[in-house]
Design a protein around this motif. Sequence first.
Motif, mmCIF file in Angstrom:
data_model
loop_
_atom_site.group_PDB
_atom_site.id
_atom_site.type_symbol
_atom_site.label_atom_id
_atom_site.label_comp_id
_atom_site.label_asym_id
_atom_site.label_seq_id
_atom_site.Cartn_x
_atom_site.Cartn_y
_atom_site.Cartn_z
ATOM 1 N N ARG A 233 0.848 -1.199 0.000
ATOM 2 C CA ARG A 233 0.000 0.000 0.000
ATOM 3 C C ARG A 233 0.876 1.238 0.000
ATOM 4 O O ARG A 233 2.044 1.191 0.387
ATOM 5 N N ALA B 165 2.510 6.774 4.060
ATOM 6 C CA ALA B 165 1.879 7.992 4.563
ATOM 7 C C ALA B 165 2.286 9.222 3.762
ATOM 8 O O ALA B 165 1.461 10.104 3.484
ATOM 9 N N VAL C 249 0.416 9.221 0.383
ATOM 10 C CA VAL C 249 -1.008 9.532 0.566
ATOM 11 C C VAL C 249 -1.202 11.012 0.878
ATOM 12 O O VAL C 249 -2.148 11.648 0.399
ATOM 13 N N PRO D 198 -3.869 12.096 -2.171
ATOM 14 C CA PRO D 198 -4.895 11.374 -1.419
ATOM 15 C C PRO D 198 -5.531 10.218 -2.185
ATOM 16 O O PRO D 198 -6.019 9.269 -1.571
ATOM 17 N N ARG E 158 -4.591 6.514 -1.370
ATOM 18 C CA ARG E 158 -4.870 5.864 -0.084
ATOM 19 C C ARG E 158 -5.536 4.505 -0.226
ATOM 20 O O ARG E 158 -5.376 3.638 0.641
ATOM 21 N N SER E 159 -6.283 4.278 -1.302
ATOM 22 C CA SER E 159 -6.972 2.992 -1.462
ATOM 23 C C SER E 159 -6.213 2.005 -2.339
ATOM 24 O O SER E 159 -6.686 0.890 -2.568
#
Length: 312
Positions: free
Chosen positions: A280, A283, A286, A290, A293-294
């Motif tokens: 993933r 931080a 992201v 943004p 983030r998924s």
Amino acid sequence: MHQTVLLKEAVEALAVKPCGIYVDGTFGRGGHSRAILERLSDGGRLLAFDRDPQAVAAAEAIQDARLTVRHCNFGDLSEALRDAGIAAVDGVLLDVGVSSPQIDDGSRGFSFRFDAPLDMRMDTTQGETAAAFLASADIREITEVIRNYGEERFAFQIAKKIVAARREQPLATTGQLAALVRAAVRTREPGQDPATRTFQALRIHVNRELDQLALVLPQAVNALRHGGRLVVISFHSLEDRIVKRFMREQSSADRLPKHLPLRAVELPKPCLRLVGKPVRAGAAEVAANPRARSAVMRVAERLGDLTIAEAA
């Protein structure tokens, strides 16, 4: 500006060989493709696909003899490789879903942030628009699309409002649709627009995104050489579920009923080996982007030279 998600991680996961042949199934604005080209020698080759004519135009602007561009769905991978005279590749990268330029261009109709024609097609040269689907589908069809692809619990209420509204006037813009959905959805998670799930569902349906993903995965595995990598980045649970299940099934040797009188060497051979854990965005990424983030990236490596059908 388009920000490529998991750029470094995805290209490293491909384990690019300087003279290898690679496929970027979703060129977008070329972040992954450019990074792959940087790692290729003069003997390497990259085949880039995209169904979006704007993305294809951006790819064709790159002056690099190692790059071949195709305007097609990645679900047509096998055919595109045959047309390009490529028998096998060393890696396939799929960055699944909608791209930032598609969302941020209000005229494309992907976003409820703009009042624009209700199009939603990634390939604007063909296919049915979201407006055309909503103009002809019945309540049951609309409900199923919104429920199945948007995981929207108010799908039936939204479908009823859509069908009632179109009796008065055609549902032609994103603003009209967003207003109808907001009137039908009574509650929503904090920070999420009530129209989010419906817009996602219609986009997935119009572009047959999950169908294309299910089509390309076995084609990608069959195209890979021994040791070649399949790297897939998905952005919501419906996509990731398909990828996870496929990779798990193709990396499992024993898909037969237990207690059959077979020796280990007679069992079906797995086509893939899972590489690492799902990745993933960190931080920092992201915070800068943004939309990352998924994102979930899964990686698998090709084993042997059998096709999926032969291995089974």
